[in-house]
Design a protein around this motif. Structure first.
Motif, PDB file in Angstrom:
ATOM      1  N   TRP A 200      23.614   8.389  -7.569  1.00 51.44           N
ATOM      2  CA  TRP A 200      24.133   9.656  -8.083  1.00 51.44           C
ATOM      3  C   TRP A 200      24.086  10.740  -7.003  1.00 51.44           C
ATOM      4  CZ3 TRP A 200      27.268  11.898 -11.014  1.00 51.44           C
ATOM      5  CH2 TRP A 200      27.142  13.242 -11.371  1.00 51.44           C
ATOM      6  N   VAL A 204      27.276  12.982  -5.754  1.00 53.04           N
ATOM      7  CA  VAL A 204      27.300  14.445  -5.768  1.00 53.04           C
ATOM      8  C   VAL A 204      27.623  14.985  -4.386  1.00 53.04           C
ATOM      9  CG1 VAL A 204      25.878  16.503  -6.093  1.00 53.04           C
ATOM     10  CG2 VAL A 204      25.776  14.642  -7.746  1.00 53.04           C
ATOM     11  N   ARG A 205      27.096  14.354  -3.352  1.00 46.61           N
ATOM     12  CA  ARG A 205      27.319  14.862  -1.993  1.00 46.61           C
ATOM     13  C   ARG A 205      28.728  14.608  -1.494  1.00 46.61           C
ATOM     14  NH1 ARG A 205      21.684  13.076  -1.218  1.00 46.61           N
ATOM     15  NH2 ARG A 205      20.421  14.983  -1.149  1.00 46.61           N
ATOM     16  N   ARG A 212      28.444  21.395  -5.751  1.00 49.22           N
ATOM     17  CA  ARG A 212      27.471  20.341  -6.058  1.00 49.22           C
ATOM     18  C   ARG A 212      26.566  20.692  -7.229  1.00 49.22           C
ATOM     19  NH1 ARG A 212      25.637  18.760   0.153  1.00 49.22           N
ATOM     20  NH2 ARG A 212      27.686  17.904   0.763  1.00 49.22           N
ATOM     21  N   VAL A 215      28.533  20.093 -10.411  1.00 50.59           N
ATOM     22  CA  VAL A 215      28.735  18.654 -10.620  1.00 50.59           C
ATOM     23  C   VAL A 215      27.439  17.992 -11.050  1.00 50.59           C
ATOM     24  CG1 VAL A 215      29.306  16.490  -9.458  1.00 50.59           C
ATOM     25  CG2 VAL A 215      30.666  18.543  -9.020  1.00 50.59           C
ATOM     26  N   ASN A 216      26.339  18.363 -10.402  1.00 49.36           N
ATOM     27  CA  ASN A 216      25.049  17.791 -10.766  1.00 49.36           C
ATOM     28  C   ASN A 216      24.656  18.174 -12.187  1.00 49.36           C
ATOM     29  OD1 ASN A 216      22.525  16.398 -10.134  1.00 49.36           O
ATOM     30  ND2 ASN A 216      21.610  18.441 -10.247  1.00 49.36           N
ATOM     31  N   ALA A 420      19.900  14.636  -6.325  1.00 51.60           N
ATOM     32  CA  ALA A 420      21.319  14.969  -6.249  1.00 51.60           C
ATOM     33  C   ALA A 420      21.556  16.409  -5.842  1.00 51.60           C
ATOM     34  CB  ALA A 420      21.991  14.692  -7.598  1.00 51.60           C
TER      35      ALA A 420
END
Length: 428
Positions: A200, A204-205, A212, A215-216, A420
């Motif tokens: 994960w 994310v990266r 980020r 998204v995380n 993440a």
């Protein structure tokens, strides 16, 4: 001083805002945007359909991981906690699951082998009673007329034998795909259980640094929702299968255990699955024991459904997981229409995850405050840790809030959230 539309036209400065009503402009803007989104979704589904042999096993592996992760977390070594290596714990969880499934299949096979002959005799006697009822009833159908109808059905099947043969060949190719998918499920589940947080973090990266955190946060909420849904559905399925199986055994219905397992499997399709498979138990009871026992069996199926709908699901599933019954029915119908049985299986968890992620990303999560209130017990622990200089990071708090909103069975992926988000843990 502003000019009137006529004066602007005279000087050649008339624009769309002067001649097109605002409502029509808004409708046109929404229309082309929805058209673009619809085309994108269509081609995305087409691409996923091309890679179905890969996509479906990975989705199944996600469901397996959501169910097995608590066992792996319990057995694996953690911070200051003894245990086995996480990879070994993942292998043990998968092997144990396979052994349970193999034992269950063996037991069902024995039950079917021993119970089918008696069911066949009871079905024949029931067929004779049905013939008598048809002959003495208002239809006055003789045995010859019933035989003629049966002969017509057999002739229709023989006329379409070529289609049946092609269907059998398709099943053969599907069996090969199932074998391939089975190994993909095993490997995917192992790597997700042993190093899912690293996977994960890598995902994310891939996004820009500014995106980020969002998204995380969306991923944390999606995972909490999925884990709560899978574990609650498993408990509901066990209760449904056990209830119908016990009722069938008490009533003396043949194949009680296989019927209970059938209802257990059907319960993974919410609302309609357990009821439809429960009807199979009612039909078996009708053939084997008559209409009175079949009515009692039907009442038992309905009672189990009421227990599921009004007691288990409200208690086990949080507000972040709950989906309106109409949305459930429409999601299942759309899933079956697009992808058959597989679509019906994944429709509801996908709808729940999409609902939570969309609400979070759009910033319209109206229940965020109430979810934070529900997580007061967890966050109080964070505040106490602050007094000792061990304040957890924002990603951990976000994971706790997401888990609290998804219900008591949700997973709180604190370590995955930290990794993440690129934030250090307490030991840093």
């Amino acid at each position: 001083m502003s000019l009137s539309p006529r004066e602007r036209a005279a000087v050649g400065r008339l624009d769309d805002a002067d001649v097109v009503p605002a409502g029509l402009r808004a409708a046109a803007g929404w229309s082309w945007r929805m058209l673009v989104v619809g085309v994108a979704i269509y081609y995305l589904l087409r691409i996923l359909g091309i890679f179905e042999v890969l996509v479906v096993p990975v989705l199944v592996a996600l469901l397996v991981v959501a169910f097995l992760k608590p066992f792996v977390d319990l057995v694996a070594a953690g911070r200051g906690r003894p245990g086995v290596p996480r990879g070994l714990a993942a292998i043990g969880a998968i092997v144990l699951s396979l052994l349970v499934i193999a034992g269950l299949i063996t037991l069902i096979g024995q039950q079917v082998t021993t119970g089918f002959p008696s069911l066949q005799k009871q079905a024949l006697s029931g067929w004779e009673e049905l013939q008598k009822s048809l002959a003495s009833g208002p239809l006055h159908l003789t045995n010859n007329q019933v035989s003629q109808y049966i002969d017509r059905i057999v002739a229709e099947i023989q006329a379409n034998s070529s289609q049946l043969v092609s269907g059998a060949l398709q099943v053969g190719s599907t069996a090969a795909d199932i074998g391939t998918g089975f190994f993909i499920v095993l490997f995917s589940a192992f790597f997700m259980l042993s190093g899912g947080d690293r996977i994960w973090a890598w995902v994310v990266r891939l996004f820009p640094r500014t995106a980020r955190a969002r998204v995380n946060g969306a991923g944390v909420r999606a995972w909490a929702t999925l884990t709560a849904y899978v574990r609650a559905t498993m408990i509901v399925a066990v209760v449904d299968g056990a209830g119908v199986g016990i009722a069938a055994a008490i009533l003396g219905v043949p194949l009680a255990l296989p019927l209970g397992v059938l209802v257990f499997l059907g319960a993974f399709v919410p609302i309609v699955g357990a009821f439809v498979t429960g009807i199979v138990a009612v039909l078996v009871a009708l053939v084997a024991k008559g209409p009175v026992v079949a009515l009692i069996m039907l009442a038992s199926v309905i009672a189990v459904q009421q227990l599921e709908a009004h007691v288990l699901q409200p208690f086990l599933m949080g507000r972040a997981v709950s989906v309106h019954p109409l949305a459930v029915i429409l999601s299942i119908a759309a899933g079956v229409l697009l992808a058959g049985i597989v679509g019906g299986l994944f429709a509801v968890p996908l709808a729940a995850v999409v609902n939570v992620v969309a609400s979070y990303l759009s910033g319209s999560d109206d229940e965020e405050d109430s979810r934070r209130d529900a997580a007061d017990g967890v966050l109080d622990g964070f505040d106490k840790g602050a007094a000792t200089g061990q304040t957890p990071d924002g990603a951990a708090q976000d994971a706790a809030v997401a888990a609290a909103g998804a219900g008591p069975l949700a997973d709180e992926p604190v370590e995955g959230a930290r990794r993440a988000a690129g934030e250090p843990g307490p030991e840093a």
